[in-house]
Design a protein around this motif. Structure first.
Motif, PDB file in Angstrom:
ATOM      1  N   ARG A 176       7.090  24.181 -12.175  1.00  0.00           N
ATOM      2  CA  ARG A 176       8.360  23.606 -13.062  1.00  0.00           C
ATOM      3  C   ARG A 176       9.212  24.839 -13.754  1.00  0.00           C
ATOM      4  O   ARG A 176       8.494  25.990 -14.126  1.00  0.00           O
ATOM      5  CB  ARG A 176       8.008  22.643 -14.022  1.00  0.00           C
ATOM      6  CG  ARG A 176       9.116  21.801 -14.716  1.00  0.00           C
ATOM      7  CD  ARG A 176       8.552  20.815 -15.538  1.00  0.00           C
ATOM      8  NE  ARG A 176       9.525  20.164 -16.528  1.00  0.00           N
ATOM      9  CZ  ARG A 176       9.378  19.306 -17.484  1.00  0.00           C
ATOM     10  NH1 ARG A 176       8.210  18.660 -17.548  1.00  0.00           N
ATOM     11  NH2 ARG A 176      10.369  18.735 -18.104  1.00  0.00           N
ATOM     12  N   ALA A 177      10.458  24.681 -13.853  1.00  0.00           N
ATOM     13  CA  ALA A 177      11.181  25.877 -14.357  1.00  0.00           C
ATOM     14  C   ALA A 177      12.173  25.061 -15.583  1.00  0.00           C
ATOM     15  O   ALA A 177      12.753  24.020 -15.315  1.00  0.00           O
ATOM     16  CB  ALA A 177      11.992  26.658 -13.339  1.00  0.00           C
ATOM     17  N   ARG A 178      12.530  25.705 -16.437  1.00  0.00           N
ATOM     18  CA  ARG A 178      13.434  25.339 -17.835  1.00  0.00           C
ATOM     19  C   ARG A 178      14.220  26.388 -18.345  1.00  0.00           C
ATOM     20  O   ARG A 178      13.843  27.513 -18.319  1.00  0.00           O
ATOM     21  CB  ARG A 178      12.817  24.650 -18.771  1.00  0.00           C
ATOM     22  CG  ARG A 178      13.696  24.129 -19.978  1.00  0.00           C
ATOM     23  CD  ARG A 178      12.827  23.389 -21.022  1.00  0.00           C
ATOM     24  NE  ARG A 178      12.686  22.188 -20.549  1.00  0.00           N
ATOM     25  CZ  ARG A 178      12.251  21.301 -21.359  1.00  0.00           C
ATOM     26  NH1 ARG A 178      11.619  21.617 -22.445  1.00  0.00           N
ATOM     27  NH2 ARG A 178      12.077  19.852 -21.047  1.00  0.00           N
ATOM     28  N   MET A 179      15.458  26.031 -18.162  1.00  0.00           N
ATOM     29  CA  MET A 179      16.219  27.178 -18.774  1.00  0.00           C
ATOM     30  C   MET A 179      17.091  26.472 -20.093  1.00  0.00           C
ATOM     31  O   MET A 179      17.457  25.310 -19.964  1.00  0.00           O
ATOM     32  CB  MET A 179      17.375  27.734 -17.979  1.00  0.00           C
ATOM     33  CG  MET A 179      18.332  27.157 -17.512  1.00  0.00           C
ATOM     34  SD  MET A 179      19.494  28.146 -16.574  1.00  0.00           S
ATOM     35  CE  MET A 179      20.947  27.024 -16.096  1.00  0.00           C
ATOM     36  N   VAL A 180      16.905  27.044 -21.284  1.00  0.00           N
ATOM     37  CA  VAL A 180      17.384  26.736 -22.426  1.00  0.00           C
ATOM     38  C   VAL A 180      18.698  27.185 -22.669  1.00  0.00           C
ATOM     39  O   VAL A 180      19.000  28.387 -23.066  1.00  0.00           O
ATOM     40  CB  VAL A 180      16.650  26.771 -23.846  1.00  0.00           C
ATOM     41  CG1 VAL A 180      17.356  26.249 -25.171  1.00  0.00           C
ATOM     42  CG2 VAL A 180      15.273  25.778 -23.421  1.00  0.00           C
ATOM     43  N   VAL A 181      20.056  26.319 -22.525  1.00  0.00           N
ATOM     44  CA  VAL A 181      21.298  26.811 -22.626  1.00  0.00           C
ATOM     45  C   VAL A 181      21.967  26.645 -23.906  1.00  0.00           C
ATOM     46  O   VAL A 181      22.091  25.396 -24.292  1.00  0.00           O
ATOM     47  CB  VAL A 181      22.185  26.381 -21.630  1.00  0.00           C
ATOM     48  CG1 VAL A 181      23.360  27.064 -21.480  1.00  0.00           C
ATOM     49  CG2 VAL A 181      21.534  26.606 -20.074  1.00  0.00           C
ATOM     50  N   ASP A 182      22.606  27.588 -24.707  1.00  0.00           N
ATOM     51  CA  ASP A 182      23.293  27.595 -25.669  1.00  0.00           C
ATOM     52  C   ASP A 182      24.678  26.947 -25.220  1.00  0.00           C
ATOM     53  O   ASP A 182      25.615  27.811 -24.516  1.00  0.00           O
ATOM     54  CB  ASP A 182      23.549  28.847 -26.482  1.00  0.00           C
ATOM     55  CG  ASP A 182      24.152  28.638 -27.777  1.00  0.00           C
ATOM     56  OD1 ASP A 182      25.343  28.106 -27.938  1.00  0.00           O
ATOM     57  OD2 ASP A 182      23.751  29.343 -28.685  1.00  0.00           O
ATOM     58  N   VAL A 183      25.051  25.813 -25.651  1.00  0.00           N
ATOM     59  CA  VAL A 183      26.221  25.106 -25.004  1.00  0.00           C
ATOM     60  C   VAL A 183      27.552  25.543 -25.576  1.00  0.00           C
ATOM     61  O   VAL A 183      28.873  25.443 -25.282  1.00  0.00           O
ATOM     62  CB  VAL A 183      26.294  23.632 -25.112  1.00  0.00           C
ATOM     63  CG1 VAL A 183      24.960  23.079 -24.251  1.00  0.00           C
ATOM     64  CG2 VAL A 183      26.127  22.975 -26.496  1.00  0.00           C
ATOM     65  N   GLU A 184      27.348  26.141 -27.029  1.00  0.00           N
ATOM     66  CA  GLU A 184      28.746  26.578 -27.417  1.00  0.00           C
ATOM     67  C   GLU A 184      28.942  28.052 -26.978  1.00  0.00           C
ATOM     68  O   GLU A 184      29.969  28.468 -26.623  1.00  0.00           O
ATOM     69  CB  GLU A 184      28.440  27.008 -29.058  1.00  0.00           C
ATOM     70  CG  GLU A 184      28.244  25.415 -29.678  1.00  0.00           C
ATOM     71  CD  GLU A 184      27.844  25.659 -31.259  1.00  0.00           C
ATOM     72  OE1 GLU A 184      27.612  26.847 -31.700  1.00  0.00           O
ATOM     73  OE2 GLU A 184      28.380  24.640 -31.996  1.00  0.00           O
ATOM     74  N   ARG A 185      28.002  29.226 -26.562  1.00  0.00           N
ATOM     75  CA  ARG A 185      28.388  30.436 -26.181  1.00  0.00           C
ATOM     76  C   ARG A 185      27.858  30.468 -24.798  1.00  0.00           C
ATOM     77  O   ARG A 185      28.260  31.362 -24.031  1.00  0.00           O
ATOM     78  CB  ARG A 185      27.246  31.418 -26.729  1.00  0.00           C
ATOM     79  CG  ARG A 185      27.671  31.372 -28.631  1.00  0.00           C
ATOM     80  CD  ARG A 185      26.774  32.574 -29.104  1.00  0.00           C
ATOM     81  NE  ARG A 185      26.960  33.805 -28.403  1.00  0.00           N
ATOM     82  CZ  ARG A 185      26.380  34.821 -28.410  1.00  0.00           C
ATOM     83  NH1 ARG A 185      25.207  34.904 -29.168  1.00  0.00           N
ATOM     84  NH2 ARG A 185      26.724  36.123 -28.025  1.00  0.00           N
ATOM     85  N   GLU A 186      27.291  29.363 -24.206  1.00  0.00           N
ATOM     86  CA  GLU A 186      27.055  29.273 -22.719  1.00  0.00           C
ATOM     87  C   GLU A 186      26.339  30.671 -22.298  1.00  0.00           C
ATOM     88  O   GLU A 186      26.710  31.386 -21.383  1.00  0.00           O
ATOM     89  CB  GLU A 186      28.263  29.142 -21.654  1.00  0.00           C
ATOM     90  CG  GLU A 186      28.841  27.891 -22.168  1.00  0.00           C
ATOM     91  CD  GLU A 186      29.462  27.289 -20.442  1.00  0.00           C
ATOM     92  OE1 GLU A 186      30.230  27.877 -19.954  1.00  0.00           O
ATOM     93  OE2 GLU A 186      29.148  26.056 -20.251  1.00  0.00           O
ATOM     94  N   ILE A 187      25.262  30.932 -22.918  1.00  0.00           N
ATOM     95  CA  ILE A 187      24.212  31.952 -22.820  1.00  0.00           C
ATOM     96  C   ILE A 187      22.896  31.371 -22.591  1.00  0.00           C
ATOM     97  O   ILE A 187      22.791  30.148 -23.321  1.00  0.00           O
ATOM     98  CB  ILE A 187      24.156  33.153 -23.737  1.00  0.00           C
ATOM     99  CG1 ILE A 187      23.967  32.644 -25.169  1.00  0.00           C
ATOM    100  CG2 ILE A 187      25.659  34.002 -23.461  1.00  0.00           C
ATOM    101  CD1 ILE A 187      23.809  33.707 -26.149  1.00  0.00           C
TER     102      ILE A 187
END
Length: 477
Positions: A411-422
């Motif tokens: 399994r893979a997960r990325m946690v995205v900062d939705v304000e800065r999109e990083i």
């Protein structure tokens, strides 16, 4: 060693593990005279009792597991591992616990090695007590760097010392395979050593006080590792504490808080680390013996202008690669200050400030499956106040994973900062994912915009194509 002999250096380094070696390497490269003090083996914990021996033990375990998932090969690798050969392989990579090669390397960079126990004796002063009891005083014109690392922390159980429990040191250096092994703990050392010794023939019981394994990673990492350990034959018990331990006629008996009585030949406590600062003279410079040492981003100890604490002792990130990273920073900062450089922050490489320890720390757990993560988990990112979104992908959906192994699970997960999109964090769990984590480290440390990552094209057919699946899922949902 001559009684009361005194020698002056530009820099004195306490501890000759990978961290101390790297500090010395940087200060010597800058032309600063450097002394290194070591009470055990040059090369330290990592070389002889941690990273190197554990990975030497794990490599044949993981290679066999991978081979068993490949059609046309699995029937050839159904037998037991050759335990004596695996242990001999481990012995080779630890240089049979001799440090001649590491000493030669120190000589090669022009650092002076002082064997013995080093203690601070006031500002810029270290007294070394040698094996023969003689003492030598080393004074530092510019800096003393404490690189003494950490040690295994044992719980406060009555009579535990009489049981002669294993710590990480005994687990990685054992000369024979125990028939039955109890592993207390659920972190990296516990899971890796459970993986090793179960594969080498031990009947392993893992006792975890918390809800699951690897609780500093995303929850699914511990779940997948626990599932694999159970399938391999280990008995994994969560929500379980050890109330007492005794040893009778060579047999260890552990009693849990549930009243279970478990017998084994050895018991490993992998229950945390403590700083090796209890007897290095911190009291002589106004600091508390046995404490973690607080530092700024140049690794200089708070409130001083000459004392540095590098690696595990500062409790920023207890990982060898992070300690070596800090050592490069500290060595550069010491050299810059010694030369009178006015503004350390002006360096374009950021070579005088350890910033990766805050938000871009990578780690690989070499279990089967491997677990690899960098940056913040979803829970940590939310706790830090970031507006984030988790994107999950089943690794079996990636073509390269199926080619890598039949029945690939991961399994893979990325946690995205939705304000800065990083990306704030990335986690991979599955066979072979340890080699993926540096790409994630670059994305997190470099704060690469998600829109730009879309143009970093993964090669087909590799497991790294999971990046495409993650980015597609973020874009389309």
């Amino acid at each position: 060693m001559t009684e009361k002999e005194s020698i002056a250096y530009d820099v004195v380094v306490l501890g000759a593990g990978p961290v101390g070696e790297n500090v010395a390497d940087r200060t010597r490269a800058a032309g600063l005279s450097t002394a290194v003090v070591e009470s055990e083996l040059v090369g330290g914990e990592c070389s002889y009792w941690a990273c190197v021996p554990s990975k030497a033990l794990l490599r044949p375990v993981i290679a066999r597991a991978d081979a068993r998932r490949v059609p046309g090969l699995r029937q050839s690798v159904q037998g037991d591992l050759d335990a004596p050969a695996v242990l001999a392989h481990r012995d080779y990579y630890t240089s049979h616990w001799k440090d001649d090669g590491q000493v030669q390397w120190l000589d090669g960079i022009g650092a002076d090695l002082h064997r013995g126990h080093g203690r601070l004796a006031g500002p810029r002063t270290v007294v070394v007590t040698g094996p023969d009891g003689g003492q030598r005083t080393l004074t530092a014109r510019h800096a003393v760097a404490v690189c003494t690392g950490s040690r295994a922390q044992l719980p406060d159980l009555p009579g535990l010392a009489d049981v002669r429990p294993w710590t990480s040191r005994e687990a990685t250096s054992a000369k024979e395979v125990p028939g039955r092994l109890i592993v207390v703990g659920g972190g990296v050392v516990a899971t890796e050593m459970a993986t090793v010794w179960q594969a080498l023939g031990s009947q392993v019981t893992v006792l975890v006080r918390g809800k699951g394994l690897l609780n500093r990673m995303e929850p699914f990492a511990g779940e997948l590792v626990a599932e694999a350990l159970t399938e391999a034959g280990a008995d994994v018990r969560t929500g379980t504490s050890v109330e007492s331990v005794t040893r009778h006629n060579g047999t260890v008996v552990a009693v849990t808080d549930h009243g279970d009585r478990i017998e084994a030949d050895e018991i490993l406590f992998a229950t945390g680390r403590a700083p090796r600062t209890d007897d290095i003279g911190l009291d002589t410079v106004g600091l508390e013996p046995g404490s973690w040492m607080s530092v700024d981003d140049s690794l200089r100890v708070t409130g001083t202008d000459w004392l540095y604490a590098v690696g595990d002792v500062n409790h920023r990130a207890l990982l060898t690669h992070q300690g070596k990273y800090q050592a490069r920073i500290a060595g550069a900062a010491i050299a810059a200050r010694a030369s009178g450089e006015p503004a350390l922050e002006s360096d374009a490489w950021g070579a005088h400030a350890a910033t990766a320890d805050h938000a871009a720390v990578p780690q690989v757990v070499f279990t089967d499956p491997e677990a690899a993560a960098v940056g913040l988990s979803l829970a940590e990112a939310e706790q830090a106040g970031h507006r984030v979104r988790a994107i999950d992908v089943d690794l079996s959906s990636v073509a390269g994973a199926g080619l890598y192994a039949d029945g690939y699970r991961g399994r893979a997960r990325m946690v995205v900062d939705v304000e800065r999109e990083i990306l704030r964090g990335v986690t991979f769990v599955g066979p072979g994912v340890g080699e993926l984590i540096h790409s994630a480290s670059i994305a997190v440390a470099g704060e690469v915009p998600v829109s730009r990552l879309w143009h970093a094209v993964p090669s087909y057919p590799t497991i790294s194509e999971v990046w495409l699946r993650l980015l597609e899922s973020y874009r389309d949902n």
